[in-house]
Design an enzyme around this catalytic site. Sequence first.
Site, mmCIF file in Angstrom:
data_model
loop_
_atom_site.group_PDB
_atom_site.id
_atom_site.type_symbol
_atom_site.label_atom_id
_atom_site.label_comp_id
_atom_site.label_asym_id
_atom_site.label_seq_id
_atom_site.Cartn_x
_atom_site.Cartn_y
_atom_site.Cartn_z
ATOM 1 N N GLU A 1 0.835 -1.206 0.000
ATOM 2 C CA GLU A 1 0.000 0.000 0.000
ATOM 3 C C GLU A 1 0.870 1.257 0.000
ATOM 4 O OE1 GLU A 1 -3.666 -0.364 2.658
ATOM 5 O OE2 GLU A 1 -2.680 -2.285 3.038
ATOM 6 N N ALA B 1 -4.243 -14.696 3.962
ATOM 7 C CA ALA B 1 -4.577 -15.499 2.782
ATOM 8 C C ALA B 1 -3.279 -15.732 2.026
ATOM 9 C CB ALA B 1 -5.549 -14.735 1.904
ATOM 10 N N ASN C 1 -5.728 -19.960 -3.153
ATOM 11 C CA ASN C 1 -5.531 -20.257 -4.584
ATOM 12 C C ASN C 1 -4.253 -21.061 -4.757
ATOM 13 O OD1 ASN C 1 -4.378 -17.437 -3.812
ATOM 14 N ND2 ASN C 1 -3.141 -18.072 -5.562
HETATM 15 N N1 HPA Z 1 0.570 -14.796 -4.169
HETATM 16 C C1 HPA Z 1 0.859 -13.814 -3.298
HETATM 17 N N2 HPA Z 1 0.008 -13.429 -2.339
HETATM 18 C C2 HPA Z 1 -1.169 -14.076 -2.249
HETATM 19 C C3 HPA Z 1 -1.519 -15.109 -3.130
HETATM 20 C C4 HPA Z 1 -0.603 -15.488 -4.142
HETATM 21 O O1 HPA Z 1 -0.829 -16.401 -4.956
HETATM 22 N N3 HPA Z 1 -2.761 -15.542 -2.764
HETATM 23 C C5 HPA Z 1 -3.135 -14.785 -1.699
HETATM 24 N N4 HPA Z 1 -2.173 -13.889 -1.383
#
Ligand code: HPA
Length: 279
Positions: free
Chosen positions: A91, A118, A239
């Site tokens: 940021e 995450a 992911n």
């Molecule tokens: N890469 C970096 N930061 C993240 C990802 C990712 O694939 N997924 C969630 N935060």
Amino acid sequence: MNPPKVSGKVNPKTAANALKSASSLRPKLAIILGSGFISVTNEVSSDREIPYQKLAGFMAPSVAGHAGVAIIGRLFDTDILILNGRTHYYEGHSLAQITHPIRVIAEYGIEDLILTNAAGGINRKYKPGDFMLFKDHMNFMGDNPLRGPSIPRRDRFTDLTQTYDPAIAKQIKAAGRKIKTKLHCGTYCAVSGPSYETPAEINAYRKLGADAIGMSTVPEAIVARQCGIRVAAISCITNEAADSNNYPLSHNDVLESGLLAAKTSSKLLGEFTRNYVQG
Ligand code: HPA
């Protein structure tokens, strides 16, 4: 009136005192909520909620999914401080600025800290919706939050041979088993972002031993260790990290996966707190 300064920065005691005056509770446990973990706030019986704008040196997060509120309350009979939302290096703030809340909670009296985020799964066994407890980390942010003038009473050359506390990790693993959720244990790679990685980069990080990747948490863990706080960290795998055979990554997809995992993350943090024994 400007708050007092320490080494050119806002004195963490100012916001720590504001937290102390806001509630008579004196939690020893704090949780910082990243994307995918905010549902636990529904379980907290809150005594006071303080927007980050009212805490000297805190910055309001500018990213969707990060509320920017400190909650002092009780979760399953345990006094707790929850920082709902964080600001990130990407940021545009310095690592010293984004880790100021850690110095504040240290002054406030927090002894155990759970960091959540995450992350993209690099380890091929990790699937969206799984969780990963940090065994260790690699700092690829290209910066360090302890860079700068030395801080009184704090060791500049902070030891990180055991950043993540084994006793707290044991309690989190037990909570994971109890709620029957997939909780891996692995190495988190921190990058500055905000672009996602290239498949070549992910391939390289995998070869170096990274299991998950994200854009937060490690600066907070480093400062917490400098302040003598015991730390654990958990990623919600939102992911699969970038792969040439993969679909394009988007922040919305990351947030959506975080929402799908919200119920489980809330159960995990709740179960941990229910049985929490101070380290
Ligand atoms: N890469 C970096 N930061 C993240 C990802 C990712 O694939 N997924 C969630 N935060």
